[in-house]
Enzyme design. Structure first.
Site, PDB file in Angstrom:
ATOM      1  N   ASN A  57       0.827  -1.206   0.000  1.00  0.00           N
ATOM      2  CA  ASN A  57       0.000   0.000   0.000  1.00  0.00           C
ATOM      3  C   ASN A  57       0.864   1.259   0.000  1.00  0.00           C
ATOM      4  OD1 ASN A  57      -2.347  -1.499   0.033  1.00  0.00           O
ATOM      5  ND2 ASN A  57      -2.790  -1.162   2.193  1.00  0.00           N
ATOM      6  N   ARG A 408     -11.466  -4.240 -13.675  1.00  0.00           N
ATOM      7  CA  ARG A 408     -10.341  -5.113 -13.350  1.00  0.00           C
ATOM      8  C   ARG A 408     -10.828  -6.549 -13.479  1.00  0.00           C
ATOM      9  NH1 ARG A 408      -6.656  -1.681 -10.691  1.00  0.00           N
ATOM     10  NH2 ARG A 408      -7.616  -0.028  -9.435  1.00  0.00           N
ATOM     11  N   ARG A 438      -5.907   1.858 -12.605  1.00  0.00           N
ATOM     12  CA  ARG A 438      -4.520   2.017 -12.167  1.00  0.00           C
ATOM     13  C   ARG A 438      -3.875   0.694 -11.766  1.00  0.00           C
ATOM     14  NH1 ARG A 438      -4.546   6.479  -8.384  1.00  0.00           N
ATOM     15  NH2 ARG A 438      -4.160   7.820 -10.171  1.00  0.00           N
ATOM     16  N   HIS A 468     -15.868   3.340 -13.951  1.00  0.00           N
ATOM     17  CA  HIS A 468     -15.658   2.543 -12.755  1.00  0.00           C
ATOM     18  C   HIS A 468     -16.872   1.688 -12.415  1.00  0.00           C
ATOM     19  CE1 HIS A 468     -15.094   2.064  -8.254  1.00  0.00           C
ATOM     20  NE2 HIS A 468     -13.915   1.685  -8.701  1.00  0.00           N
ATOM     21  N   TYR A 501     -12.615 -10.184  -1.462  1.00  0.00           N
ATOM     22  CA  TYR A 501     -13.242  -8.919  -1.087  1.00  0.00           C
ATOM     23  C   TYR A 501     -14.731  -9.117  -0.868  1.00  0.00           C
ATOM     24  CZ  TYR A 501      -9.058  -6.892  -3.360  1.00  0.00           C
ATOM     25  OH  TYR A 501      -7.785  -6.577  -3.735  1.00  0.00           O
ATOM     26  N   HIS A 625     -15.424  -3.933   0.651  1.00  0.00           N
ATOM     27  CA  HIS A 625     -15.420  -3.158  -0.582  1.00  0.00           C
ATOM     28  C   HIS A 625     -16.805  -2.703  -1.011  1.00  0.00           C
ATOM     29  CE1 HIS A 625     -14.679  -2.635  -5.048  1.00  0.00           C
ATOM     30  NE2 HIS A 625     -13.647  -2.000  -4.550  1.00  0.00           N
TER      31      HIS A 625
END
Length: 723
Positions: A57, A408, A438, A468, A501, A625
């Site tokens: 991170n 993703r 990213r 997104h 997640y 998430h």
């Protein structure tokens, strides 16, 4: 606690004192990640994993956030952050907060985790502690496997300081020429193509009580450091010291000037592998001043950019140990279950060379027609729900069109394979692949090209906006009519991260949702100025205004003598307009509970401003998430799920979708999820008005049950009595 009201006009709610700094709030989040490694209740190898996550991170934080602040300083930007700090003041505050955290991480690993590993038969030892037989083995291993890969680079007037690649681990070596007695500096890069930790064979592992250790090994850089004579024959190796460099790795693509966005991003990615300007230098604490100063000067850094590390550098490589066969040192495996509503659904599976085959059962579309379905990963199986939704559509002869967004996905994605199969089966398939996701750009480029080659219509998103949202639209012919099926989710279409997640998704065939997704995909793939949607909240079109309006509606209920209640779960809260609106709602007496895993710029518990706002953060085994938004609305409750946080980028610079939940049973289930989280006393941290977080402690079983009952009755079902 009695509900409090404050005057709404006598306080300047834009005053910086009412906001936390975004970067410092993120550091507090990452400390909560590190705390999972500090917590003795966490299984040992999981503690190593969280130590690695903390380091990973930080790498991204420096490559993007710190790099951006440094660019602002260099450009002379004077704009203040929401909490009133200049870019330089933020960099200074980051350093002051981060250095003790890094020291705490080092101390944890070197003096606690290493010893605990030894107790479990896992010996990560230093080269100097090896016996002669082990050293002999590693010397031969160096000659055979490491030496051919290494390239020593001299630094002198004829050899300028070499370019140090991003996130590379290096050795700074000082050698002395015995003929001239002159000292020279050289750099040796620790090759990333080799494992970071070198394991010894079973016969050379440590033994305790006649029991052979599970694993024994040493860091790769130490093997290199103790065999440097082979790289500098005829020279005397005086000393060597490890160091690590982090560079600016954010992509800068002028989208409106790029004729081919995919090509432009590919060119930028080549630069990222090398990196732009250096933003951080990590040094072993024993590094002498001359070498330290030379590295700072040659990398064009300042003392503020240097972090002294007492132990191993690059602890993100501790992920290595998660592969050890030690199930008792890890979390118990979680076996996802098939959602009850989908247990009767037939499965489409691979049958080796026979191709796709269908097992007995009904099709997923008939199940969705009976009612909306909520899927909750990783508790619900991704492969048996969302993946089957797409796979069945690919092979269903009545399906005409499949459209979806891919932000993703995994490297061997069955989702992408299903889209390719659908195109091969003659269906209209459109995929919006976000090339600007990213650190997943390369993976997305690979899949975008493969999809295009297979006949899928691939779109790369909109200029100036990152796509997104997580949405799927399937159009199916059913008799004489056309019916649309949708999936609207909070997480990526990635079967691997769906096991790690927590995320939510809605499967539905409600006509208005289908019509909204049709309009949204037309906005994404064509030319559209869509300004309104029937049900969806869509950014950057109407989501911000609708969220502000719903917060204000709760405040209006309080002004009119009623009660207001908001519960919102998200990853981050940054947007100043949303925060100011929440402050105003709190002043009217609206009871607000926020579950924010990461960044929170809102300051709770300030008298007259945010008395009625509580904030908790939950960091645990499964990354929290999902996003859930609950509004009491005078008893006519509304609850939403979707892909957006309350951040400026989500509301103004991204394409996002949030859907209302209209099925009362699903709405109740989501309320129960919120209730469990708000009563959590194992993983929850409470944000204080000074910016610190206090971890909740376990209470008695009776008190826990009472708290949950009180929350369900007071907080979610009866806002009138919730305070």
């Amino acid at each position: 606690m009695a509900q409090t009201k404050a005057k709404e006009t006598d306080i300047n709610l834009q005053d910086p004192q009412y906001y936390f700094n975004r970067e410092l709030s993120w550091l507090e989040f990452n400390y909560r990640v590190l705390n999972e490694a500090l917590d003795s209740r966490t299984p040992l190898l999981e503690r190593l994993k969280f130590t690695a996550i903390f380091s990973s991170n930080l790498d991204e934080f420096f490559m993007v956030r710190v790099a951006g602040l440094k660019q602002q300083v260099e450009a002379g930007v004077s704009k203040l952050s929401v909490d009133g700090r200049t870019p330089l003041e933020q960099l200074t505050a980051i350093r002051d907060r981060l250095r003790p955290l890094v020291k705490e991480q080092d101390h944890l690993f070197e003096y606690t985790l290493r010893n605990l590993l030894i107790n479990q038969g896992i010996y990560l030892i230093n080269y100097v502690d090896l016996d002669q037989e082990q050293r002999t083995y590693l010397h031969q291993y160096f000659d055979d496997n490491i030496f051919p890969v290494l390239t020593p680079l001299a630094v002198d007037p004829s050899h300028p300081f070499p370019y140090i690649s991003n996130l590379s681990l290096n050795l700074g070596v000082v050698v002395r020429d015995p003929d001239t007695n002159e000292e020279h500096f050289a750099r040796v890069k620790v090759p990333g193509v080799l494992p970071r930790f070198v394991a010894l064979p079973p016969e050379l592992r440590h033994q305790e009580d006649d029991q052979t250790a599970i694993w024994t090994g040493v860091p790769l850089e130490q093997v290199i450091a103790h065999n440097l004579e082979a790289l500098f024959p005829g020279m005397i190796v005086q000393e060597c010291h490890p160091f690590r460099v982090t560079r600016n790795a954010d992509l800068s693509v002028e989208e409106d000037e790029a004729d081919d966005l995919l090509l432009a991003i590919e060119q930028e990615l080549r630069k990222r592998h090398i990196g732009k300007s250096a933003v951080r230098l990590e040094l072993h604490a024993s590094t002498p001043e001359p070498i330290r100063n030379q590295l700072i000067e040659d990398l064009n850094l300042e003392e503020i950019d240097v972090y002294d590390i007492e132990g191993l550098l690059g602890l993100k490589d501790l992920f290595y140990f998660m592969s050890l066969p030690c199930p008792d040192l890890k979390d118990e495996p979680w076996s996802a279950v098939i959602p009850p509503a989908l247990q009767s659904v037939k499965k489409i599976v691979d049958d080796n060379d026979e191709g796709k085959v269908q097992r007995e059962g009904e099709d997923i579309f008939s199940v969705i027609r009976r009612g909306d379905i909520l899927v909750h990963h990783p508790y619900h199986s991704f492969s048996s729900s969302v993946q089957q939704f797409i796979t069945q559509a690919a092979y269903d002869p009545d399906v005409l069109t499949i459209k979806m967004t891919l932000y993703r996905t995994s490297g061997d994605s069955p989702i992408v394979n299903a889209l390719i199969a659908a195109a091969a089966n003659g269906k209209q398939v459109a995929a919006l692949v976000e090339l600007k996701a990213r650190f997943d750009e390369e993976n997305n480029i690979i899949w975008a090209r493969r999809l295009e080659q297979s006949g899928v219509h691939v779109v790369y998103g909109l200029v100036g906006l990152k796509t997104h949202t997580k949405i799927i639209l399937i159009v199916r012919r059913e008799g004489k009519q056309i019916r649309r099926y949708v999936h609207i989710g909070t997480g990526n279409y990635n079967p691997k991260t769906a096991k790690l997640y927590t995320d939510l998704g809605l499967l539905s065939c409600r006509e208005k949702l289908g019509a909204d997704l049709t309009d949204l995909f037309n906005f994404l793939t064509g030319y559209s100025r869509q300004k309104s949607y029937r049900k969806l909240l869509v950014a950057p079109v109407n989501m911000r205004d609708r969220m502000v309006s719903m917060i204000n509606r709760e405040a209006e209920h309080c002004r009119n003598g009623g009660s207001g209640r908001i519960v919102a779960k998200m990853n981050s809260l940054v947007d100043s307009q949303i925060i100011e609106t929440l402050y105003k709602a709190s002043q009217t007496g609206v009871k607000i509970d926020l579950i924010i895993r990461g960044i929170c710029c809102l300051r709770p518990g300030v008298k007259g401003v945010s008395d009625n706002i509580n904030v908790i953060s939950i960091v645990g085994r499964f990354l929290e998430h999902s996003r859930i938004f609950y509004f009491h609305n005078g008893g006519e409750e509304e609850i939403y799920i979707g892909s957006a946080d309350w951040m400026t980028r989500n509301l103004s610079r991204r394409v996002e979708a949030v859907t209302p939940i209209e099925d009362p049973n699903i709405a109740q289930e989501l309320q129960e999820i919120l209730g469990v989280m708000l009563s959590d006393n194992r993983q929850a941290w409470e944000l204080q008005s000074d910016g610190s977080y206090i971890q909740r402690q376990p209470q008695s079983k009776d008190h826990q049950q009472s708290s949950q009952k009180t929350f369900r009755e007071m907080a979610l079902k009866s806002a009138k009595d919730s305070i």
